[in-house]
Design an enzyme around this catalytic site. Structure first.
Site, mmCIF file in Angstrom:
data_model
loop_
_atom_site.group_PDB
_atom_site.id
_atom_site.type_symbol
_atom_site.label_atom_id
_atom_site.label_comp_id
_atom_site.label_asym_id
_atom_site.label_seq_id
_atom_site.Cartn_x
_atom_site.Cartn_y
_atom_site.Cartn_z
ATOM 1 N N ASP A 1 -5.325 2.527 0.203
ATOM 2 C CA ASP A 1 -5.565 2.068 -1.163
ATOM 3 C C ASP A 1 -7.052 1.745 -1.274
ATOM 4 O O ASP A 1 -7.779 1.724 -0.277
ATOM 5 C CB ASP A 1 -4.708 0.816 -1.441
ATOM 6 C CG ASP A 1 -4.927 0.263 -2.847
ATOM 7 O OD1 ASP A 1 -5.030 1.066 -3.787
ATOM 8 O OD2 ASP A 1 -5.018 -0.966 -3.006
ATOM 9 N N SER A 2 -7.466 1.400 -2.493
ATOM 10 C CA SER A 2 -8.857 0.986 -2.680
ATOM 11 C C SER A 2 -9.084 -0.425 -2.135
ATOM 12 O O SER A 2 -10.227 -0.833 -1.952
ATOM 13 C CB SER A 2 -9.193 1.022 -4.168
ATOM 14 O OG SER A 2 -8.296 0.182 -4.872
ATOM 15 N N TYR B 1 -11.315 1.481 -7.957
ATOM 16 C CA TYR B 1 -11.434 2.924 -8.199
ATOM 17 C C TYR B 1 -11.092 3.261 -9.651
ATOM 18 O O TYR B 1 -11.578 4.242 -10.195
ATOM 19 C CB TYR B 1 -10.434 3.688 -7.321
ATOM 20 C CG TYR B 1 -10.805 3.866 -5.862
ATOM 21 C CD1 TYR B 1 -11.850 3.179 -5.267
ATOM 22 C CD2 TYR B 1 -10.086 4.768 -5.086
ATOM 23 C CE1 TYR B 1 -12.159 3.367 -3.922
ATOM 24 C CE2 TYR B 1 -10.382 4.973 -3.747
ATOM 25 C CZ TYR B 1 -11.415 4.265 -3.163
ATOM 26 O OH TYR B 1 -11.710 4.468 -1.842
ATOM 27 N N GLY B 2 -10.208 2.468 -10.224
ATOM 28 C CA GLY B 2 -9.576 2.845 -11.491
ATOM 29 C C GLY B 2 -10.478 2.909 -12.697
ATOM 30 O O GLY B 2 -10.095 3.420 -13.744
ATOM 31 N N GLU C 1 -7.935 -8.981 -6.326
ATOM 32 C CA GLU C 1 -8.804 -8.929 -5.143
ATOM 33 C C GLU C 1 -9.456 -10.283 -4.868
ATOM 34 O O GLU C 1 -9.833 -10.592 -3.755
ATOM 35 C CB GLU C 1 -9.896 -7.860 -5.317
ATOM 36 C CG GLU C 1 -9.397 -6.419 -5.213
ATOM 37 C CD GLU C 1 -9.046 -5.989 -3.790
ATOM 38 O OE1 GLU C 1 -9.714 -6.410 -2.836
ATOM 39 O OE2 GLU C 1 -8.066 -5.217 -3.640
ATOM 40 N N CYS D 1 -1.611 3.896 -3.914
ATOM 41 C CA CYS D 1 -2.546 3.607 -4.994
ATOM 42 C C CYS D 1 -2.146 4.477 -6.175
ATOM 43 O O CYS D 1 -2.077 5.710 -6.044
ATOM 44 C CB CYS D 1 -3.967 3.953 -4.533
ATOM 45 S SG CYS D 1 -5.198 3.916 -5.846
ATOM 46 N N CYS E 1 0.006 0.273 -10.901
ATOM 47 C CA CYS E 1 -1.074 0.122 -9.925
ATOM 48 C C CYS E 1 -0.493 -0.780 -8.836
ATOM 49 O O CYS E 1 0.173 -1.777 -9.137
ATOM 50 C CB CYS E 1 -2.263 -0.535 -10.604
ATOM 51 S SG CYS E 1 -3.487 -1.217 -9.470
ATOM 52 N N THR E 2 -0.759 -0.431 -7.580
ATOM 53 C CA THR E 2 -0.113 -1.164 -6.483
ATOM 54 C C THR E 2 -0.644 -2.588 -6.324
ATOM 55 O O THR E 2 -0.071 -3.376 -5.584
ATOM 56 C CB THR E 2 -0.263 -0.397 -5.161
ATOM 57 O OG1 THR E 2 -1.653 -0.103 -4.962
ATOM 58 C CG2 THR E 2 0.544 0.884 -5.180
ATOM 59 N N HIS E 3 -1.720 -2.910 -7.030
ATOM 60 C CA HIS E 3 -2.177 -4.309 -7.028
ATOM 61 C C HIS E 3 -1.269 -5.195 -7.892
ATOM 62 O O HIS E 3 -1.177 -6.392 -7.673
ATOM 63 C CB HIS E 3 -3.599 -4.428 -7.590
ATOM 64 C CG HIS E 3 -4.694 -4.102 -6.628
ATOM 65 N ND1 HIS E 3 -4.936 -2.822 -6.176
ATOM 66 C CD2 HIS E 3 -5.629 -4.896 -6.036
ATOM 67 C CE1 HIS E 3 -5.979 -2.843 -5.358
ATOM 68 N NE2 HIS E 3 -6.418 -4.087 -5.252
ATOM 69 N N THR F 1 -3.811 5.029 -8.851
ATOM 70 C CA THR F 1 -4.946 5.805 -9.347
ATOM 71 C C THR F 1 -5.144 7.092 -8.543
ATOM 72 O O THR F 1 -5.229 8.185 -9.107
ATOM 73 C CB THR F 1 -6.226 4.932 -9.266
ATOM 74 O OG1 THR F 1 -5.970 3.693 -9.928
ATOM 75 C CG2 THR F 1 -7.401 5.631 -9.893
HETATM 76 N N1 DGL Z 1 -4.141 -0.191 -6.188
HETATM 77 C C1 DGL Z 1 -4.901 0.764 -6.983
HETATM 78 C C2 DGL Z 1 -3.954 1.488 -7.890
HETATM 79 O O1 DGL Z 1 -2.782 1.496 -7.583
HETATM 80 C C3 DGL Z 1 -6.045 0.061 -7.619
HETATM 81 C C4 DGL Z 1 -7.054 1.003 -8.157
HETATM 82 C C5 DGL Z 1 -8.400 0.390 -8.347
HETATM 83 O O2 DGL Z 1 -9.053 0.160 -7.323
HETATM 84 O O3 DGL Z 1 -8.808 0.233 -9.490
HETATM 85 O O4 DGL Z 1 -4.291 2.072 -8.876
#
Ligand code: DGL
Length: 267
Positions: free
Chosen positions: A10-11, A42-43, A151, A73, A184-186, A75
């Site tokens: 993931d990011s 990343y998004g 984060e 992730c 998004c996995t966050h 994204t």
């Molecule tokens: N966990 C990432 C996702 O599922 C986060 C992307 C990001 O870094 O913006 O999209």
């Protein structure tokens, strides 16, 4: 080296929502995790850049000869999955398709909400996947502030995340969705807060969890499950300072990661 690891990336911290599920459904598997904490989020970036980052992330993990890869992730799954699949012969699983399937199955009133990063929502990937399964109404909303909030550990009801979440979810609530993909996995890290805002009648689909379950299915179908009686070693790599990640990730996974997280340079 025997190919007996699962690579997850993931990011940043978000992919740990998938790791937590893997610990529960595949407790004997060794996991190598990579979070690109120096370049998160990343998004909000262009598709070209996300694809480049994604390739570099996977290239790093391929050194560990994984037997399967989970792109944990939303994204990267939305914009780079096909590209990543060309880099290796082992199964590369994303989170979009499994989460879309779970949502299409869960909805009763045919109204599904999607929360995701800007790149994910713009790609239309979840929406296309859902519509290929069922003719439903889809309401999407990008939530650019969620990833930096998570984060930095702002996830509680009493934190600033609450008012941000009220705003991001307004459109979906007004539309009366009964199912929401945390695309998004966050976002599952904000689950208690989002659960409170949407109420108990709305099903929240956790994209990290669904991706992990799909990976478990693939291992089973392809007979790739480990023969070891228990997991021997999980590895964690990040691209920025280790302490912050160690603390938040440890809290989230409910395990002490002191001394287990290493910083690497990629790209
Ligand atoms: N966990 C990432 C996702 O599922 C986060 C992307 C990001 O870094 O913006 O999209």
């Amino acid at each position: 080296m025997i190919k007996d690891r699962i690579a997850v990336f993931d990011s940043g911290l978000g992919g740990l929502t998938a790791v937590r599920e893997l610990f529960s459904v595949l407790p004997r598997e060794n996991i190598v995790y990579f979070g690109d904490t120096a370049r998160v989020p990343y998004g909000t970036r262009s598709v070209d850049l996300i694809r480049r980052f994604a390739r570099q992330d996977l290239e790093f993990l391929l050194q560990y000869e994984p037997k399967a890869v989970l792109v944990a992730c939303g994204t990267m799954s939305a914009v780079a999955l096909e590209d990543l699949r060309t880099m290796t012969d082992v199964p590369v699983i994303g989170v979009v398709s499994p989460a879309a399937q779970a949502a299409a199955k869960a909805t009763r009133n045919g109204k599904i909400g999607i929360l995701g990063t800007a790149a994910t929502i713009q790609s239309g990937a979840y929406e296309a996947e859902i519509r290929s399964l069922r003719p439903v109404e889809v309401i999407s909303r990008s939530c650019p502030l969620f990833v930096p909030l998570v984060e930095n550990g702002y996830v509680g009801r009493e934190s600033i995340a609450y008012s941000v979440a009220l705003d991001y979810t307004a459109l979906l609530r007004e539309a009366g969705v009964d199912t929401v993909i945390l695309g998004c996995t966050h976002y599952p890290l904000l689950r208690p807060l989002l659960g409170e805002i949407f109420g108990e009648n709305v099903v929240l689909v956790d994209s990290g969890r669904e991706g992990a379950l799909e990976l478990a299915n693939v291992l089973y179908r392809q007979n790739l499950q480990t023969q070891k009686p228990f997991a021997t070693e999980h590895l964690y790599f990040v691209t920025d300072e280790v302490d912050h990640f160690t603390q938040l990730a440890g809290m989230f996974l409910n395990s002490n990661l002191e001394g287990k997280v290493r910083k690497v340079e990629i790209g």
